[in-house]
Motif scaffolding. Structure first.
Motif, PDB file in Angstrom:
ATOM      1  N   ARG A  26       0.829  -1.198   0.000  1.00 55.84           N
ATOM      2  CA  ARG A  26       0.000   0.000   0.000  1.00 55.84           C
ATOM      3  C   ARG A  26       0.866   1.251   0.000  1.00 55.84           C
ATOM      4  O   ARG A  26       2.011   1.234   0.412  1.00 55.84           O
ATOM      5  CB  ARG A  26      -0.906   0.018   1.233  1.00 55.84           C
ATOM      6  CG  ARG A  26      -1.950  -1.089   1.251  1.00 55.84           C
ATOM      7  CD  ARG A  26      -3.005  -0.857   0.202  1.00 55.84           C
ATOM      8  NE  ARG A  26      -4.122  -1.780   0.336  1.00 55.84           N
ATOM      9  CZ  ARG A  26      -5.164  -1.816  -0.488  1.00 55.84           C
ATOM     10  NH1 ARG A  26      -5.209  -0.969  -1.509  1.00 55.84           N
ATOM     11  NH2 ARG A  26      -6.136  -2.677  -0.311  1.00 55.84           N
ATOM     12  N   SER A  27       0.286   2.345  -0.440  1.00 57.59           N
ATOM     13  CA  SER A  27       1.026   3.592  -0.584  1.00 57.59           C
ATOM     14  C   SER A  27       1.147   4.349   0.736  1.00 57.59           C
ATOM     15  O   SER A  27       0.426   4.090   1.705  1.00 57.59           O
ATOM     16  CB  SER A  27       0.347   4.496  -1.615  1.00 57.59           C
ATOM     17  OG  SER A  27       0.425   3.936  -2.898  1.00 57.59           O
ATOM     18  N   ALA A  28       2.048   5.313   0.720  1.00 57.12           N
ATOM     19  CA  ALA A  28       2.190   6.292   1.799  1.00 57.12           C
ATOM     20  C   ALA A  28       2.398   7.656   1.157  1.00 57.12           C
ATOM     21  O   ALA A  28       2.951   7.752   0.052  1.00 57.12           O
ATOM     22  CB  ALA A  28       3.365   5.945   2.706  1.00 57.12           C
ATOM     23  N   VAL A  29       1.938   8.711   1.832  1.00 58.27           N
ATOM     24  CA  VAL A  29       2.088  10.055   1.297  1.00 58.27           C
ATOM     25  C   VAL A  29       2.680  10.967   2.370  1.00 58.27           C
ATOM     26  O   VAL A  29       2.494  10.756   3.569  1.00 58.27           O
ATOM     27  CB  VAL A  29       0.743  10.640   0.800  1.00 58.27           C
ATOM     28  CG1 VAL A  29       0.169   9.792  -0.314  1.00 58.27           C
ATOM     29  CG2 VAL A  29      -0.261  10.760   1.936  1.00 58.27           C
ATOM     30  N   ALA A 151       4.230  10.878  -3.121  1.00 58.66           N
ATOM     31  CA  ALA A 151       3.592   9.589  -2.858  1.00 58.66           C
ATOM     32  C   ALA A 151       4.573   8.504  -3.239  1.00 58.66           C
ATOM     33  O   ALA A 151       5.376   8.661  -4.157  1.00 58.66           O
ATOM     34  CB  ALA A 151       2.306   9.447  -3.665  1.00 58.66           C
ATOM     35  N   MET A 152       4.522   7.387  -2.533  1.00 56.23           N
ATOM     36  CA  MET A 152       5.423   6.278  -2.857  1.00 56.23           C
ATOM     37  C   MET A 152       4.723   4.958  -2.569  1.00 56.23           C
ATOM     38  O   MET A 152       3.781   4.881  -1.779  1.00 56.23           O
ATOM     39  CB  MET A 152       6.719   6.380  -2.049  1.00 56.23           C
ATOM     40  CG  MET A 152       6.524   6.388  -0.557  1.00 56.23           C
ATOM     41  SD  MET A 152       8.097   6.529   0.322  1.00 56.23           S
ATOM     42  CE  MET A 152       7.505   6.580   2.021  1.00 56.23           C
ATOM     43  N   GLY A 153       5.213   3.893  -3.244  1.00 59.72           N
ATOM     44  CA  GLY A 153       4.649   2.574  -3.076  1.00 59.72           C
ATOM     45  C   GLY A 153       3.343   2.405  -3.816  1.00 59.72           C
ATOM     46  O   GLY A 153       2.757   3.361  -4.327  1.00 59.72           O
ATOM     47  N   GLY A 154       2.875   1.159  -3.895  1.00 58.93           N
ATOM     48  CA  GLY A 154       1.583   0.896  -4.520  1.00 58.93           C
ATOM     49  C   GLY A 154       1.458   1.552  -5.880  1.00 58.93           C
ATOM     50  O   GLY A 154       2.310   1.404  -6.748  1.00 58.93           O
ATOM     51  N   SER A 155       0.393   2.320  -6.062  1.00 64.40           N
ATOM     52  CA  SER A 155       0.170   3.064  -7.300  1.00 64.40           C
ATOM     53  C   SER A 155       0.558   4.514  -7.072  1.00 64.40           C
ATOM     54  O   SER A 155      -0.287   5.422  -7.057  1.00 64.40           O
ATOM     55  CB  SER A 155      -1.301   2.951  -7.724  1.00 64.40           C
ATOM     56  OG  SER A 155      -1.695   1.596  -7.835  1.00 64.40           O
ATOM     57  N   ALA A 156       1.846   4.751  -6.893  1.00 65.10           N
ATOM     58  CA  ALA A 156       2.321   6.074  -6.489  1.00 65.10           C
ATOM     59  C   ALA A 156       1.947   7.162  -7.480  1.00 65.10           C
ATOM     60  O   ALA A 156       1.575   8.271  -7.081  1.00 65.10           O
ATOM     61  CB  ALA A 156       3.836   6.037  -6.294  1.00 65.10           C
ATOM     62  N   ALA A 162      -3.800  12.388  -7.737  1.00 68.24           N
ATOM     63  CA  ALA A 162      -4.967  12.738  -6.918  1.00 68.24           C
ATOM     64  C   ALA A 162      -4.623  13.816  -5.893  1.00 68.24           C
ATOM     65  O   ALA A 162      -5.431  14.706  -5.615  1.00 68.24           O
ATOM     66  CB  ALA A 162      -5.509  11.494  -6.219  1.00 68.24           C
ATOM     67  N   ILE A 163      -3.418  13.766  -5.334  1.00 67.79           N
ATOM     68  CA  ILE A 163      -2.996  14.802  -4.387  1.00 67.79           C
ATOM     69  C   ILE A 163      -2.865  16.145  -5.101  1.00 67.79           C
ATOM     70  O   ILE A 163      -3.275  17.188  -4.590  1.00 67.79           O
ATOM     71  CB  ILE A 163      -1.657  14.426  -3.723  1.00 67.79           C
ATOM     72  CG1 ILE A 163      -1.816  13.187  -2.842  1.00 67.79           C
ATOM     73  CG2 ILE A 163      -1.141  15.588  -2.866  1.00 67.79           C
ATOM     74  CD1 ILE A 163      -0.514  12.692  -2.243  1.00 67.79           C
ATOM     75  N   ALA A 183      -6.616  10.747  -1.893  1.00 67.57           N
ATOM     76  CA  ALA A 183      -5.648  10.149  -2.807  1.00 67.57           C
ATOM     77  C   ALA A 183      -5.470   8.655  -2.544  1.00 67.57           C
ATOM     78  O   ALA A 183      -5.470   7.838  -3.476  1.00 67.57           O
ATOM     79  CB  ALA A 183      -4.309  10.878  -2.688  1.00 67.57           C
ATOM     80  N   LEU A 184      -5.323   8.275  -1.281  1.00 59.28           N
ATOM     81  CA  LEU A 184      -5.126   6.864  -0.948  1.00 59.28           C
ATOM     82  C   LEU A 184      -6.373   6.029  -1.237  1.00 59.28           C
ATOM     83  O   LEU A 184      -6.273   4.848  -1.568  1.00 59.28           O
ATOM     84  CB  LEU A 184      -4.731   6.725   0.522  1.00 59.28           C
ATOM     85  CG  LEU A 184      -3.354   7.286   0.902  1.00 59.28           C
ATOM     86  CD1 LEU A 184      -3.163   7.250   2.407  1.00 59.28           C
ATOM     87  CD2 LEU A 184      -2.247   6.505   0.199  1.00 59.28           C
TER      88      LEU A 184
END
Length: 242
Positions: A26-29, A151-156, A162-163, A183-184
């Motif tokens: 999963r992503s992180a922002v 954003a990083m990871g997943g669908s960064a 989106a951000i 965004a997430l």
């Protein structure tokens, strides 16, 4: 007889391997807001953190394999503590830690058969928004100095887009959290509901009255912020439609 693999092909294979491993998570922002820097990660675990404090004004966020990025986190904490003790607390900064991680990941990527499946962010809150520093370090040791958000990871890429649609560096904490949640929630191209129990949230608070600026947001405070963020998101959508 051993097979020959060109250096270019070897590097490409390792890069593809690392990217696929990171994309499975999963992503992180990380984004600036009026009071400092906000970290939000999609994380169901209450104990295996993707976001942590490194030193007074510096925090760490990561995606990928937990055991690998936790080794990096521990290394950064030890380095910062020793540096601050031997010299002065002000001698520890985000760029120094970002360079440490870049050297480590670059060495692993070039010399090991298996690269580490991690991406790391080192962020340092400044006295003003203009002096905030956010560094993204990728699996091959590349460092990028980011401004505003990342954003990083997943669908960064999808999360970052989106951000971008809603980002405001002067937003309040609840509105910044609303932007991150929006965004997430669209990470995989499909709308899903995010709840406080599935998120890890922390901030570096610029105005916090002590040298340690890191604060983890959880429990009742996180629940209230998520409710306010959902209200902010609804309000923003209403304004856009009118």
């Amino acid at each position: 007889m051993p097979f020959y693999v060109s250096p270019e092909q070897s590097m490409k294979d390792k890069a593809d391997y690392a990217r696929k491993g990171i994309a499975r998570g999963r992503s992180a922002v990380v984004l600036q807001y009026e009071g400092g820097i906000l970290f939000v990660a999609d994380n169901m675990s209450r104990t295996l953190h993707k976001i942590s404090e490194l030193y007074d004004r510096i925090a760490f966020a990561a995606v990928g394999r937990y055991n690998e990025f936790d080794n990096l986190r521990t290394m950064g904490v030890r380095f910062a503590d020793v540096r601050g003790y031997a010299y002065d607390r002000s001698d520890v900064n985000g760029r120094m830690l970002a360079n440490l991680y870049a050297q480590t990941l670059g060495t692993v990527f070039s010399e090991s058969n298996k690269p580490w499946e991690v991406e790391v962010v080192v962020a340092e809150v400044g006295d003003t928004a203009a002096t905030d520093e956010i560094y993204r370090i990728t699996f091959d040791g590349s460092v990028v100095d980011k401004h505003g958000f990342l954003a990083m990871g997943g669908s960064a890429d999808r999360v970052a887009t989106a951000i971008q649609e809603r980002f405001d560096k002067d937003a309040s904490l609840d509105r910044a959290l609303a932007t991150a949640m929006h965004a997430l929630a669209h990470e995989n191209g499909e709308q899903r509901d995010l709840e406080a129990a599935s998120m890890e949230v922390a901030v570096l608070e610029r105005a916090r009255g002590e040298h340690r600026k890191f604060r983890r947001i959880q429990g009742d405070r996180l629940n209230r912020l998520v409710e306010q963020a959902n209200g902010s998101a609804d309000g923003g959508d209403s304004d856009a439609d009118s």
